[in-house]
Each structure stands twice: as C-alpha cells, then as structure tokens.
Design a protein around this motif. Structure first.
Motif, short mmCIF file in Angstrom:
data_model
loop_
_atom_site.label_atom_id
_atom_site.label_comp_id
_atom_site.label_asym_id
_atom_site.label_seq_id
_atom_site.Cartn_x
_atom_site.Cartn_y
_atom_site.Cartn_z
N ARG A 27 0.85 -1.19 0.00
CA ARG A 27 0.00 0.00 0.00
C ARG A 27 0.89 1.25 0.00
O ARG A 27 1.83 1.32 0.78
CB ARG A 27 -0.83 -0.05 1.29
CG ARG A 27 -1.83 1.03 1.44
CD ARG A 27 -2.45 0.93 2.83
NE ARG A 27 -3.49 1.90 2.96
CZ ARG A 27 -4.80 1.62 2.92
NH1 ARG A 27 -5.20 0.38 2.81
NH2 ARG A 27 -5.69 2.58 3.02
N THR A 29 0.92 5.81 -1.21
CA THR A 29 0.12 6.93 -1.68
C THR A 29 -0.02 6.80 -3.20
O THR A 29 -1.10 6.58 -3.73
CB THR A 29 0.78 8.28 -1.33
OG1 THR A 29 2.17 8.19 -1.72
CG2 THR A 29 0.67 8.56 0.14
N SER A 30 1.13 6.89 -3.89
CA SER A 30 1.16 6.77 -5.35
C SER A 30 2.57 6.29 -5.71
O SER A 30 3.55 6.83 -5.18
CB SER A 30 0.87 8.15 -5.97
OG SER A 30 1.66 8.37 -7.13
N PHE A 57 -1.96 -1.47 -3.84
CA PHE A 57 -3.03 -0.48 -3.64
C PHE A 57 -2.43 0.92 -3.50
O PHE A 57 -1.39 1.08 -2.87
CB PHE A 57 -3.84 -0.82 -2.39
CG PHE A 57 -4.96 0.16 -2.14
CD1 PHE A 57 -6.04 0.24 -3.01
CD2 PHE A 57 -4.91 1.03 -1.05
CE1 PHE A 57 -7.06 1.16 -2.80
CE2 PHE A 57 -5.93 1.96 -0.84
CZ PHE A 57 -7.00 2.01 -1.72
N GLN A 58 -3.08 1.90 -4.11
CA GLN A 58 -2.65 3.30 -3.98
C GLN A 58 -3.77 4.10 -3.30
O GLN A 58 -4.92 4.04 -3.72
CB GLN A 58 -2.39 3.93 -5.35
CG GLN A 58 -1.28 3.26 -6.13
CD GLN A 58 -0.96 3.99 -7.44
OE1 GLN A 58 0.14 4.45 -7.66
NE2 GLN A 58 -1.96 4.10 -8.30
N GLU A 59 -3.38 4.85 -2.27
CA GLU A 59 -4.37 5.68 -1.59
C GLU A 59 -4.71 6.92 -2.42
O GLU A 59 -5.82 7.42 -2.35
CB GLU A 59 -3.83 6.14 -0.22
CG GLU A 59 -3.76 5.01 0.78
CD GLU A 59 -2.69 5.24 1.84
OE1 GLU A 59 -2.14 6.36 1.91
OE2 GLU A 59 -2.41 4.28 2.57
N SER A 60 -3.74 7.41 -3.15
CA SER A 60 -4.00 8.60 -3.97
C SER A 60 -3.33 8.46 -5.34
O SER A 60 -2.45 9.25 -5.68
CB SER A 60 -3.53 9.87 -3.24
OG SER A 60 -2.31 9.64 -2.58
N ARG A 62 -2.73 8.84 -9.15
CA ARG A 62 -2.96 10.07 -9.91
C ARG A 62 -3.04 9.84 -11.40
O ARG A 62 -2.37 8.96 -11.94
CB ARG A 62 -1.84 11.07 -9.64
CG ARG A 62 -1.81 11.60 -8.25
CD ARG A 62 -0.83 12.74 -8.08
NE ARG A 62 0.56 12.29 -8.21
CZ ARG A 62 1.33 12.58 -9.25
NH1 ARG A 62 0.87 13.29 -10.25
NH2 ARG A 62 2.58 12.16 -9.28
N ARG A 68 -7.79 11.53 -10.60
CA ARG A 68 -7.45 10.37 -9.77
C ARG A 68 -7.43 9.08 -10.59
O ARG A 68 -8.11 8.96 -11.61
CB ARG A 68 -8.48 10.21 -8.64
CG ARG A 68 -8.38 11.30 -7.59
CD ARG A 68 -9.38 11.04 -6.48
NE ARG A 68 -9.14 9.76 -5.81
CZ ARG A 68 -8.26 9.56 -4.84
NH1 ARG A 68 -7.51 10.55 -4.43
NH2 ARG A 68 -8.12 8.37 -4.29
N GLU A 70 -8.28 5.22 -9.82
CA GLU A 70 -8.92 4.41 -8.77
C GLU A 70 -8.76 2.94 -9.09
O GLU A 70 -9.09 2.52 -10.20
CB GLU A 70 -10.44 4.70 -8.73
CG GLU A 70 -10.83 6.16 -8.70
CD GLU A 70 -10.79 6.73 -7.31
OE1 GLU A 70 -10.47 5.98 -6.36
OE2 GLU A 70 -11.07 7.94 -7.17
N PRO A 73 -7.71 -2.98 -4.15
CA PRO A 73 -6.56 -3.86 -3.95
C PRO A 73 -6.75 -5.22 -4.63
O PRO A 73 -7.88 -5.69 -4.79
CB PRO A 73 -6.52 -4.06 -2.42
CG PRO A 73 -7.52 -3.17 -1.83
CD PRO A 73 -8.36 -2.57 -2.91
#
Ligand code: BT5
Length: 276
Positions: A27, A29-30, A57-60, A62, A68, A70, A73
């Motif tokens: 996991r 951010t990006s 998985f990316q929380e943000s 881009r 974004r 999306e 996971p």
C-alpha cells in the motif's frame, strides 16, 4: 508468497535491466510520488535506470491534471518505471508512445484481445463494439538536482482482474482485461510481458528507431470527427482525426482543410458539423 513480490517477479522477467531493481509495496500513496521522492533524495543518483516500484493499492493514485486513478486492492497492476534517457529533447515525446505500445503488445500476447491506443495516453479494448479504457499512463520528468542528469518516471495503471461492480465511474467508459478476455489473468505474467516490450521498444528508440508508425497503426478514431480539449491554443477545436506526427502530436484537419497539431489535451468523438 504474493504473486507480485520481488522473488516471484524476478523469476518471470526476461529483461536485462528494466525491473531488475524492483520494490513491491502492499500500500502506498502513489508509486509515481514514491519513486519521484526516491530519485530526488540525496542518494537518488544511485537508483538505477529501470527501477520499478509496484503497489497492490494506492491511496492517492494520480492521472493527469490532478485527476485520480482508482483501483481496488488485488485487482490491478499499478507501477512506475524509472528511465534515464540521455536522448536529444525531440525524442522525449517518444516515451509515452513507447509505454502505450509496450502495454498493447503485452496485453495482446497474454490476454489475446485486440488492443487500441487513444491519444494521448490511454490503452483501450472493445466491449460491445465500443472502445473502453483499461490502462492509463502518466509520464513525469524532472532533473534530480542542478546539473545532474534528467529522469522520466513512467507510471502505468492496468485494470486486470476487476469485477464489473468495481469499475470506476470515469469520464471515458472503463473496463478490465478479465471482463474483456472472459477469464482472469496472471498479473505477474502480464507485468513481465509489459516490462519486456518496454525494454525492447526503449532500446530500439535509443538506436534511433521512432515508434510513431507502430503507434499510429493502433490509434483509434482515425478519419472520424473528434474534438480536442485541453490546455493551449486550439482548445475546443474539432475536425477529422488525421493521425500523429513523429513526436506523438495529434493531427486534426479542420473544416477548412487546415491541419492542427496538439502536444497535449483530451480527445472525444464529436460528430461532423451540420450541413450549411
Ligand atoms: C491517466 O490519466 O489515465 C493516467 C493514470 C496513471 C495511473 C498510474 S498507476 C501507477 C502510477 N502511480 C500513479 O499515481 N499514477 C500512475 P488521465 O488520462 O488523466 O485519466 C484519468 C481519468 O481516468 C480519471 O479522471 C477517471 O475518469 C479515469 N479513471 C480513473 N481510474 C480509472 C480506472 N481504474 N480505469 C479506467 N479509467 C479510470
């Protein structure tokens, strides 16, 4: 062992240098942001060309222009590749084409579906007779410190085993490869194939072989009326999509027969102008 962890991926790779330095993160951010921070760190110059950061998985995640990306996971390939091209500036426009072509060739090989390219950076497949986006590419460049050599980070997101219910609500219809091919795919095999094609295309480009002819063969909507929107002059212009030039700029022929070239923007189907 997770199918995308380093040991598993190294066994599948057939490359000499892309992906040989490889970091898996459950996991982040990006992956683009993380790799960019690593390149800009004091010891960033030691990060080899071809380094790959991949996340489950990316929380943000881009896209371009603060959009974004999306992806739930366990379903996708989300990764960034560090490139250090010491090419003349005109050839840097080849990199987005090289990345798109690498994905297209790998997906045809592994998933057996016909793949198109949508200018500037989307990779698409047909579902019910319409093009749908399953992959987006984000290229970001910079120079780590004054006087040091420049770098390009190629961020690639591919919807692989997404169930239909998890498809994002997107500007352009979205799909995934499992839905297009009718069966789940090995994310590891697909990653190895993408990195293999990326390395081959990159090396050909480094030898001076331009990718635009191969890219144009897959370009969707050629000969159709489209609109191009985006930053810069000609915003909102519509015309017939006439192809791309050697640096990957989109060529549009307007009603008066004038050809306009776009280096950035978004393209959508428009329909012909009304009869006078
Ligand atoms: C892109 O931007 O398509 C580039 C996406 C790049 C994602 C990768 S993942 C690894 C690396 N790390 C990052 O943080 N990014 C890169 P753009 O052409 O601006 O398209 C973004 C638009 O695509 C969004 O505004 C949505 O409408 C749509 N979209 C978002 N998620 C999607 C998905 N999973 N599948 C299809 N379309 C999606």
């Amino acid at each position: 062992m997770h199918e995308l962890e380093a040991t598993a991926v190294q066994q599948a790779l057939q490359t000499a240098w892309i992906g040989r330095a490889y970091h898996y993160f459950p996991r982040v951010t990006s992956t683009n942001d993380l790799l960019k921070a690593a390149v800009n760190a004091p010891d960033g110059a030691t990060l080899p060309a071809g380094t790959v950061y991949l996340a489950d998985f990316q929380e943000s995640g881009r896209g371009r222009l603060a959009r974004r990306w999306e992806a739930p996971p366990g379903t996708s390939l989300l990764f960034s590749v560090l490139l250090r091209p010491d090419w003349e500036a005109e050839r840097l426009g080849w990199l987005p084409m090289i990345a798109g072509l690498a994905v297209a060739r790998a997906v045809e090989e592994v998933a057996g579906v016909v793949v198109g390219l949508k200018w500037p950076n989307d990779v698409v497949v047909q579902v019910d007779g319409r093009w749908h986006k399953f992959c987006g590419i984000l290229l970001e460049s910079g120079a780590a410190r004054a006087m040091s050599s420049s770098y390009v980070i190629a961020g690639i997101g591919i919807n692989v085993n997404l169930p239909a219910a998890d498809l994002p609500a997107a500007r352009f219809p979205a799909t995934g490869l499992m839905l297009a091919a009718g069966a789940p795919l090995s994310r590891r095999a697909l990653l190895a194939a993408v990195l293999g094609h990326l390395e081959a295309l990159y090396e050909a480009a480094a030898q001076g072989q331009p990718p635009h002819a191969a890219w144009r063969e897959r370009l969707i909507w050629q000969g159709e009326w489209v609109a191009v929107s985006g930053p810069g002059p000609g915003e909102g212009l519509h015309g017939v999509l006439a192809g791309v030039d050697e640096s990957g700029r989109l060529l549009l022929r307007d009603e008066d027969g004038r050809v306009h070239a776009f280096a950035a923007g978004d393209v959508s189907l428009h329909g012909p102008p009304p009869e006078p």
